[in-house]
Design an enzyme around this catalytic site. Structure first.
Site, mmCIF file in Angstrom:
data_model
loop_
_atom_site.group_PDB
_atom_site.id
_atom_site.type_symbol
_atom_site.label_atom_id
_atom_site.label_comp_id
_atom_site.label_asym_id
_atom_site.label_seq_id
_atom_site.Cartn_x
_atom_site.Cartn_y
_atom_site.Cartn_z
ATOM 1 N N ASN A 33 26.516 13.420 -30.040
ATOM 2 C CA ASN A 33 25.267 12.792 -30.457
ATOM 3 C C ASN A 33 25.655 11.556 -31.239
ATOM 4 O O ASN A 33 26.469 11.646 -32.156
ATOM 5 C CB ASN A 33 24.485 13.788 -31.342
ATOM 6 N N ARG B 186 14.860 16.914 -30.024
ATOM 7 C CA ARG B 186 15.792 15.834 -30.346
ATOM 8 C C ARG B 186 16.114 14.954 -29.132
ATOM 9 O O ARG B 186 16.737 13.903 -29.264
ATOM 10 C CB ARG B 186 17.098 16.415 -30.887
ATOM 11 N N LYS C 184 12.546 13.493 -31.842
ATOM 12 C CA LYS C 184 12.045 13.823 -33.166
ATOM 13 C C LYS C 184 12.829 13.143 -34.275
ATOM 14 O O LYS C 184 12.273 12.652 -35.242
ATOM 15 C CB LYS C 184 12.114 15.355 -33.330
ATOM 16 N N GLU D 249 -1.534 4.947 -39.021
ATOM 17 C CA GLU D 249 -0.931 6.239 -38.641
ATOM 18 C C GLU D 249 -1.710 6.878 -37.483
ATOM 19 O O GLU D 249 -1.115 7.482 -36.578
ATOM 20 C CB GLU D 249 -0.886 7.166 -39.873
ATOM 21 N N CYS E 58 19.459 13.543 -29.474
ATOM 22 C CA CYS E 58 20.289 14.495 -28.745
ATOM 23 C C CYS E 58 20.474 15.744 -29.599
ATOM 24 O O CYS E 58 20.645 15.673 -30.807
ATOM 25 C CB CYS E 58 21.678 13.979 -28.371
ATOM 26 N N TRP F 56 19.087 12.428 -25.166
ATOM 27 C CA TRP F 56 18.166 11.292 -25.268
ATOM 28 C C TRP F 56 19.019 10.087 -24.929
ATOM 29 O O TRP F 56 19.855 9.669 -25.731
ATOM 30 C CB TRP F 56 17.598 11.197 -26.688
HETATM 31 O O1 M6R Z 1 12.235 12.293 -39.863
HETATM 32 P P1 M6R Z 1 11.541 11.093 -40.383
HETATM 33 O O2 M6R Z 1 10.318 11.401 -41.176
HETATM 34 O O3 M6R Z 1 12.481 10.185 -41.171
HETATM 35 O O4 M6R Z 1 11.128 10.260 -39.107
HETATM 36 C C1 M6R Z 1 10.568 8.985 -39.213
HETATM 37 C C2 M6R Z 1 9.811 8.613 -37.946
HETATM 38 O O5 M6R Z 1 10.702 8.568 -36.853
HETATM 39 C C3 M6R Z 1 8.704 9.623 -37.660
HETATM 40 O O6 M6R Z 1 7.802 9.676 -38.730
HETATM 41 C C4 M6R Z 1 7.936 9.265 -36.380
HETATM 42 O O7 M6R Z 1 7.272 8.051 -36.519
HETATM 43 C C5 M6R Z 1 6.962 10.404 -36.089
HETATM 44 N N1 M6R Z 1 7.617 11.383 -35.284
HETATM 45 C C6 M6R Z 1 5.724 9.980 -35.428
HETATM 46 O O8 M6R Z 1 4.831 11.057 -35.371
#
Ligand code: M6R
Length: 590
Positions: free
Chosen positions: A99, A28, A585, A468, A2, A73
Site C-alpha cells: 500500500n 480502502r 475511505k 458538506e 489499498c 485502489w
Molecule cells: O479519515 P479522514 O477524516 O482524514 O478523511 C478525510 C476525507 O478523505 C474524508 O472526510 C472524505 O472526504 C469523506 N470520506 C467524504 O465522505
C-alpha cells in the site's frame, strides 16, 4: 488506500482468514483483489479484478498457515488482473502486497531489467519482490532482504511479504499504516484493525521506519534504518467486532447514519480535564489553525463559526492539502488542530509535519485510536464514533462537530452549558431518526433522483454544511451537487437555476432566517424546487424536512437528513453507497 492483510499461525485456513478479513478492509480500495498462500506445493496465487466481497474464500483457498492478501485502489497501472497484488519475484518464490507508492520504481526497474528481470505488470510494487530476490541471492534472511530493499525506496509504503521456502511473515512501514494483531499461536498484520477484530483486540502499532517479522511463534520489531531490535507496547483496543458489522442494514452507510442516535453522546463523553486543557491551549496560543480534508475539512469550517459565535475567538481553517504555504505564519506559540476520522490521511500528516518543523503544538481530533495522526500529535481527543466503514463520512462528521463545539463552549468558560446542549441534541437526533422520518426523506429522493444538478445553500454554520451536503450527494449518487453561501447566489451561481432545479436550503431558528428566506425567494423566482431543512415550515418550501431547533448545534442536526437523502439518491440511481467509484475511505497518498 489499498487494504493489506497477512496471517501466520497454527490454523490451516490462512487463505480464508485473510480473504474474509480483507472484506472488512474493502472500503480502502476495491478495484481488484488477490491472495498468495504458502502451501505444501509451494506458492499459490489467486487474483482478479472486481470486488473481494463477491469472492468465496473457500473456493480460492488451499491448506495453508501463512497467507497475504490485498484489495487495490489503483495508482500505477490500470485495473487489470496483471496489476492486482500480490506480485511475485522473478523465480516466483517471494510474494508481496503493498500500500503506498514507490516513487523511484522506474529507476529500480531499469536496474533489475539490466540484471535479467522481466516484469508482468505496470505497477511500482512489482520491483519490491524482484529486489528482495536479488538480496536473497546474496544470502540474506527474508527480513534483511526487505530491510535492505526498503533502504532503496523513495516514497510511502506498507509492505507485507513472505517466501514460499521460509515460514516467516515480514512487514515494513513508512508512511502507510500497519497494525499487528496478537492472537494465541498466531499473528495478523493489516492496514486497519477491522480485518482481525473477530480474532483479537490486542495490537502492536508499527511506527514509521519500523519493520516486523514473525514465524508465528515469536515476533520481532526493528528499525528499518539501523536494524536495531525494539520492544513494542501491547495495546488493548476498545472496539468490538460487532461494531464493525452492518447487522440488519443493507449498507454500512445507513447503519452508520442510524448510529448517530447514540454517537453524539459518545463524542461528548470526554474527560473534563482534557477538554479544559485544550481550551487553555487555544486561549493562550498565538494563532490557532484548524486543518483537515474533505468532510472533516467542512467540519473545521463549521468550527470556525462555533469559535466565533460561542467563544468570540478567531480560529482559521486551512485545507491540509493547502497547508504547506502557511509555514510563514507558524511559530512555536501557534496551535494546529487537525481533524480526521481515519487518522491516516496523508495530507493531514504532511500539515502536522510542517507545523512540527515550526515548533508549533498539534492537537488531533480523531476516531481511530492509535492511528498515525493520533500518535504523531502532541495531544489527542477521540470522538468515540466506533468503526466507520462506508466511504462516506457520516457519524464521524457529526462526532467531530460535537467535540469541536464542546471545546468552543469550554473556551467560553461554559463547558457544562455546551455538554447539556449536545446531550439534548443527541436525544433529539434519537427521536428524529424514526422510520417515518426516513420514509419521508426517501419520498423526496424519489421525486428528485432523476435530476442531474442539485444545489444547496446555507448561511453561517449552515454554509459549511451546504458544502458538506454537496460532498455527500456527489460521492455516493454521482449527481452534480454544489453548495453555496446563500448570499453568494446572486453573484453568479443563480445563472444555473432552471425550472424545476432542486435546491436545498439549510436553516436554523436564528438571525439568518430573514436573509435565507430572501435568498430562497430569489431561487423560487427562477423556477427552483425548494427543499427546506429547517425547524420551521415556510410557504416558500416545496418540501419540508423538519429538524429540531438546536441552537449552535444546528449544523450537527441539519446534515443528518442530507446524509439520508444522499443515501437514497444513490440507491435509487442504482449505485452502491458504501463503495463509490474512484474513491477509498482512507486517503493515504498525497
Ligand atoms: O479519515 P479522514 O477524516 O482524514 O478523511 C478525510 C476525507 O478523505 C474524508 O472526510 C472524505 O472526504 C469523506 N470520506 C467524504 O465522505
Amino acid at each position: 488506500m489499498c487494504g493489506i492483510f497477512g496471517y501466520i499461525g497454527e490454523k490451516k485456513d490462512a487463505g480464508e482468514i485473510v480473504i474474509e478479513g480483507l472484506k472488512k478492509l474493502e472500503y480502502r480500495g476495491y478495484d481488484s483483489w488477490g491472495v498468495a498462500m504458502q502451501t505444501g506445493m509451494g506458492m499459490k496465487l489467486k487474483k482478479d479484478i472486481g470486488k473481494i466481497s463477491g469472492v468465496s474464500a473457500k473456493d480460492v483457498s488451499d491448506v495453508s498457515s501463512l497467507a497475504i492478501a490485498h484489495s487495490r485502489w489503483a495508482t500505477h497501472g490500470g485495473v487489470t488482473k496483471e496489476n492486482a497484488h500480490p506480485h511475485l519475484s522473478q523465480d516466483g518464490t517471494i510474494a508481496v502486497v503493498h500500500n503506498g507508492i514507490i516513487e523511484n520504481y522506474e529507476e529500480l526497474k531499469k536496474e533489475l531489467m539490466n540484471k535479467g528481470h522481466t516484469f508482468a505488470s505496470q505497477t511500482d510494487t512489482e520491483v519490491i519482490p524482484h529486489l528482495m530476490e536479488e538480496y536473497r541471492k546474496e544470502g540474506m534472511s527474508l527480513q534483511d532482504a526487505l530491510r535492505t530493499a526498503c533502504g532503496r525506496f523513495e516514497g510511502r509504503y506498507a509492505i507485507l511479504a513472505f517466501d514460499a521456502t521460509d515460514h516467516t511473515l515480514v512487514a515494513a512501514r513508512t508512511g502507510s499504516p500497519l497494525i499487528v494483531g496478537i492472537g494465541k499461536g498466531e499473528y495478523f498484520i493489516a492496514s486497519d484493525i477491522p480485518a482481525f477484530l473477530e480474532h483479537t483486540r490486542n495490537v502492536h502499532y508499527l511506527d514509521d521506519g519500523e519493520m516486523v517479522w514473525t514465524d508465528g511463534k515469536k515476533i520481532h520489531f526493528s528499525s528499518i534504518e539501523t536494524g536495531e531490535e525494539k520492544q513494542k507496547r501491547t495495546i488493548n483496543i476498545s472496539w468490538k467486532a460487532e461494531d464493525a458489522e452492518k447487522g440488519d442494514f443493507e449498507h454500512f452507510m445507513m447503519k452508520e447514519i442510524m448510529d448517530q442516535k447514540e454517537s453524539i453522546n459518545r463524542a461528548v463523553h470526554q474527560d473534563d480535564k482534557e477538554i479544559l486543557r485544550v481550551a487553555k491551549e487555544i486561549e493562550t496560543c498565538l494563532g490557532c489553525i484548524l486543518s483537515a480534508c474533505g468532510t472533516a475539512g467542512k467540519v473545521c469550517m463549521a468550527a470556525d463559526y462555533f469559535f466565533s459565535v460561542v467563544a468570540h475567538r478567531h480560529v482559521n481553517y486551512v485545507a491540509s492539502s493547502e497547508f504547506k504555504i502557511y509555514h510563514h505564519f507558524l511559530k512555536p506559540e501557534s496551535l494546529l488542530i487537525v481533524v480526521s476520522q481515519s487518522g491516516e490521511t496523508a495530507d493531514v500528516l504532511e500539515a502536522m509535519k510542517v507545523a512540527k518543523e515550526a515548533g508549533s503544538k498539534v492537537l488531533a481530533i480523531v476516531n481511530v485510536e492509535g492511528s498515525s495522526i493520533y500518535r504523531a500529535a502532541d495531544f489527542a481527543l477521540l470522538i468515540n464514533a466506533g468503526p466507520e466503514r462506508a466511504v462516506a463520512s457520516t457519524k464521524a462528521a457529526t462526532g467531530q462537530m460535537a467535540v469541536l463545539l464542546l471545546i468552543a463552549y469550554a473556551v467560553a468558560g461554559k463547558l457544562n452549558e455546551g455538554r447539556t446542549l449536545l446531550l439534548e441534541t443527541g436525544a433529539k437526533i434519537n427521536d428524529m431518526l424514526n422510520p417515518r422520518y426516513i420514509e419521508h426523506i426517501k419520498g423526496i429522493a424519489q421525486k428528485i433522483h432523476t435530476h442531474e444538478n442539485l444545489y444547496i445553500i446555507g448561511k453561517s454554520w449552515n454554509y459549511p454544511m451546504a458544502l458538506e451536503s454537496a460532498i455527500k450527494i456527489q460521492e455516493v449518487s454521482y449527481v452534480h451537487a454544489e453548495g453555496f453561501a446563500a448570499g453568494e447566489l446572486k453573484h453568479g451561481p443563480i445563472a444555473l437555476i432552471e425550472e424545476g432545479t432542486p435546491c436545498i436550503a439549510l436553516m436554523g431558528n436564528d438571525e439568518m432566517t430573514a436573509d435565507m428566506l430572501s435568498n430562497i425567494m430569489e431561487l423560487k423566482a427562477r423556477g427552483a424546487l425548494i427543499i427546506g431543512v429547517s425547524p420551521e415550515r415556510y410557504d416558500s418550501f416545496d418540501f419540508w424536512i423538519k429538524v429540531p431547533d438546536s441552537g449552535p448545534a444546528q449544523p450537527i442536526v441539519n446534515i443528518i437528513p442530507i446524509q439520508i437523502l444522499a443515501y437514497f439518491l444513490a440507491v435509487l440511481r442504482g449505485k452502491d453507497p458504501d463503495m463509490p467509484r474512484n474513491l477509498a475511505k482512507s486517503v493515504t497518498v498525497k
